[in-house]
Design a protein around this motif. Structure first.
Motif, mmCIF file in Angstrom:
data_model
loop_
_atom_site.group_PDB
_atom_site.id
_atom_site.type_symbol
_atom_site.label_atom_id
_atom_site.label_comp_id
_atom_site.label_asym_id
_atom_site.label_seq_id
_atom_site.Cartn_x
_atom_site.Cartn_y
_atom_site.Cartn_z
ATOM 1 N N LEU A 17 0.792 -1.263 0.027
ATOM 2 C CA LEU A 17 -0.024 -0.015 0.096
ATOM 3 C C LEU A 17 0.769 1.231 -0.050
ATOM 4 C CD1 LEU A 17 -2.880 -0.880 2.347
ATOM 5 C CD2 LEU A 17 -3.037 -0.827 0.083
ATOM 6 N N ASP A 18 2.058 1.247 -0.160
ATOM 7 C CA ASP A 18 3.118 2.131 -0.304
ATOM 8 C C ASP A 18 2.703 3.183 0.980
ATOM 9 O OD1 ASP A 18 3.907 4.818 -2.610
ATOM 10 O OD2 ASP A 18 5.281 3.773 -1.242
ATOM 11 N N ARG A 19 2.790 2.613 2.406
ATOM 12 C CA ARG A 19 2.509 3.553 3.206
ATOM 13 C C ARG A 19 3.319 2.914 4.526
ATOM 14 N NH1 ARG A 19 -3.610 3.096 4.846
ATOM 15 N NH2 ARG A 19 -3.974 1.037 5.576
ATOM 16 N N THR A 20 3.554 3.956 5.682
ATOM 17 C CA THR A 20 4.124 3.568 6.953
ATOM 18 C C THR A 20 2.998 4.008 7.968
ATOM 19 O OG1 THR A 20 6.219 3.540 6.170
ATOM 20 C CG2 THR A 20 5.958 3.761 8.567
ATOM 21 N N ILE A 21 2.703 3.013 8.843
ATOM 22 C CA ILE A 21 1.694 3.369 10.058
ATOM 23 C C ILE A 21 2.440 3.476 11.196
ATOM 24 C CG2 ILE A 21 -0.140 2.558 11.421
ATOM 25 C CD1 ILE A 21 -1.248 0.824 8.708
ATOM 26 N N LYS A 22 2.321 4.249 12.121
ATOM 27 C CA LYS A 22 3.265 4.395 13.210
ATOM 28 C C LYS A 22 2.059 4.111 14.583
ATOM 29 C CE LYS A 22 6.047 7.835 15.732
ATOM 30 N NZ LYS A 22 6.678 9.322 15.617
ATOM 31 N N LEU A 31 -3.911 3.165 29.795
ATOM 32 C CA LEU A 31 -3.050 2.494 28.582
ATOM 33 C C LEU A 31 -3.503 3.378 27.459
ATOM 34 C CD1 LEU A 31 -1.679 0.365 27.281
ATOM 35 C CD2 LEU A 31 -3.883 -1.203 27.338
ATOM 36 N N GLY A 32 -2.508 3.649 26.561
ATOM 37 C CA GLY A 32 -2.843 4.501 25.328
ATOM 38 C C GLY A 32 -2.321 3.995 24.122
ATOM 39 N N THR A 33 -2.816 4.204 23.186
ATOM 40 C CA THR A 33 -2.385 4.110 21.618
ATOM 41 C C THR A 33 -2.728 5.017 20.880
ATOM 42 O OG1 THR A 33 -1.656 2.248 20.077
ATOM 43 C CG2 THR A 33 -4.147 2.397 20.826
ATOM 44 N N GLN A 34 -1.839 5.629 19.923
ATOM 45 C CA GLN A 34 -1.895 6.389 18.937
ATOM 46 C C GLN A 34 -1.416 5.828 17.606
ATOM 47 O OE1 GLN A 34 -1.387 10.894 19.358
ATOM 48 N NE2 GLN A 34 0.329 10.113 18.060
ATOM 49 N N ILE A 35 -2.518 6.220 16.503
ATOM 50 C CA ILE A 35 -2.266 5.440 15.326
ATOM 51 C C ILE A 35 -2.095 6.540 14.087
ATOM 52 C CG2 ILE A 35 -2.927 3.720 13.488
ATOM 53 C CD1 ILE A 35 -4.388 2.530 16.131
ATOM 54 N N SER A 36 -0.970 6.447 13.517
ATOM 55 C CA SER A 36 -1.190 7.761 12.486
ATOM 56 C C SER A 36 -0.197 7.174 11.153
ATOM 57 C CB SER A 36 -0.268 8.792 13.251
ATOM 58 O OG SER A 36 1.163 8.557 13.527
ATOM 59 N N LEU A 37 -0.814 7.840 10.262
ATOM 60 C CA LEU A 37 0.117 7.526 8.906
ATOM 61 C C LEU A 37 1.478 8.455 8.952
ATOM 62 C CD1 LEU A 37 -2.701 7.432 6.486
ATOM 63 C CD2 LEU A 37 -1.537 5.454 7.377
#
Ligand code: TA6
Length: 297
Positions: A227-232, A288-294
């Motif tokens: 998908l030519d992307r990086t997920i952080k 407890l936290g999670t953050q998802i970004s492109l």
């Protein structure tokens, strides 16, 4: 408290153009969170986020097209809230693997939409198998997706938990995925008798993968060549990261996962699990936290 209908929920918590409740699969109430930066879908059963589509991007979260929406069954995919027990870890409470939160109907306590964010706060009702607690999940959608799960011990005794925000990420082709951020981290390999090992280099996938990385709060990058992307994935309040892909054989045995479903998902889980248990004394809390970004290249 009886479940509120989507109309009642919209009356009390809906916000034009940003927060809208509707009935979804399994006749469960869902809420759509919409901002200029993207949209998310959350099922109130399990407080279970099932979709996050940043504006102009492909779906970031993987939810099984064969998911079963039935009380007592966890939705396959999305971001299951595994609480107050991770997997089948030891617990003093009479609760199932991955706990009770993901198979319970949560209540809405508040919503807000202050550009560029849309936010919902959900609360798990009390559970007779557990000490008195308060459990809140705050889901915030903006340019990033942020979840924060906060436990407060309202009882008179210590309350020990393990937990995970069990995020299923959508990938174009598992064969072309690499995960960085865990190099030289110690882990337990659940596919090899829970052997303790050290990660060398990036993670790639060619078979079932189920590992609990210990003593790490680092950011994780998922490099998706297809998908030519990086997920952080960024964590808070978590020193454990779980990485999971069931692979072909296990996927074929799951009624709620397509046989080839493993090719388009990988779990990167912000957790307190394995050796990391959380003991809350009376009136103590833990988030407890999670953050998802492109990642923009
Ligand atoms: O987080 C990985 C894991 O603990 C795996 O061992 C596997 O059991 C997965 O969770 C899914 O569990 P579930 O109960 O949702 O099928």
């Amino acid at each position: 408290m009886p479940a509120q209908t989507p109309d009642e929920l919209n009356h009390h918590f809906g916000i034009d153009e940003h927060i809208a409740f509707h009935q979804g699969p399994g006749e469960f109430p869902f809420v759509s969170l919409t901002t200029s930066h993207g949209t998310a879908e959350v099922c109130l059963y399990g407080a279970h986020l099932t979709s996050w589509i940043p504006t102009g991007a492909a779906e970031v979260i993987w939810t099984s097209p064969d998911a079963i929406y039935l009380t007592g069954k966890a939705i396959r995919g999305g971001i299951p809230v595994c609480w107050p027990r991770f997997a089948d870890q030891d617990t003093p409470y009479d609760i199932p693997a991955h706990g009770v939160a993901r198979t319970s109907l949560w209540e809405v306590t508040s919503t807000s939409a202050d550009a560029p964010e849309a936010k919902i706060t959900l609360k798990l009702p009390s559970c007779e198998s557990l000490p008195a607690f308060d459990l809140q999940l705050i889901i915030t959608v903006s340019k990033k997706l942020h979840l924060e799960l906060t436990t407060t011990n309202l009882s008179e005794q210590p309350f020990t938990i393990t937990q995970a925000l069990h995020t299923y990420l959508n990938v174009g082709d598992i064969d072309q995925v690499e995960i960085s951020g865990l190099d030289e981290v110690r882990y337990h390999d659940k596919m090899d008798d829970y052997q303790e090992k050290i990660q060398t280099g990036n993670i790639t996938f060619d078979k079932a993968f189920d590992s609990i990385y210990e003593g790490t709060s680092s950011d994780i990058l998922l490099h998706d060549k297809s998908l030519d992307r990086t997920i952080k994935v960024t964590k808070a309040g978590s020193d454990t990261t779980v990485i999971w892909n069931p692979w072909k054989e296990a996927a074929e045995k799951m009624a709620d996962m397509p046989d080839n479903g493993y090719q388009n998902m990988v779990c990167i889980e912000a957790a307190n699990a394995g050796e990391e248990t959380i003991t809350l004394h009376p009136n103590e809390k833990h988030s407890l936290g999670t953050q998802i970004s492109l990642e923009t290249e």
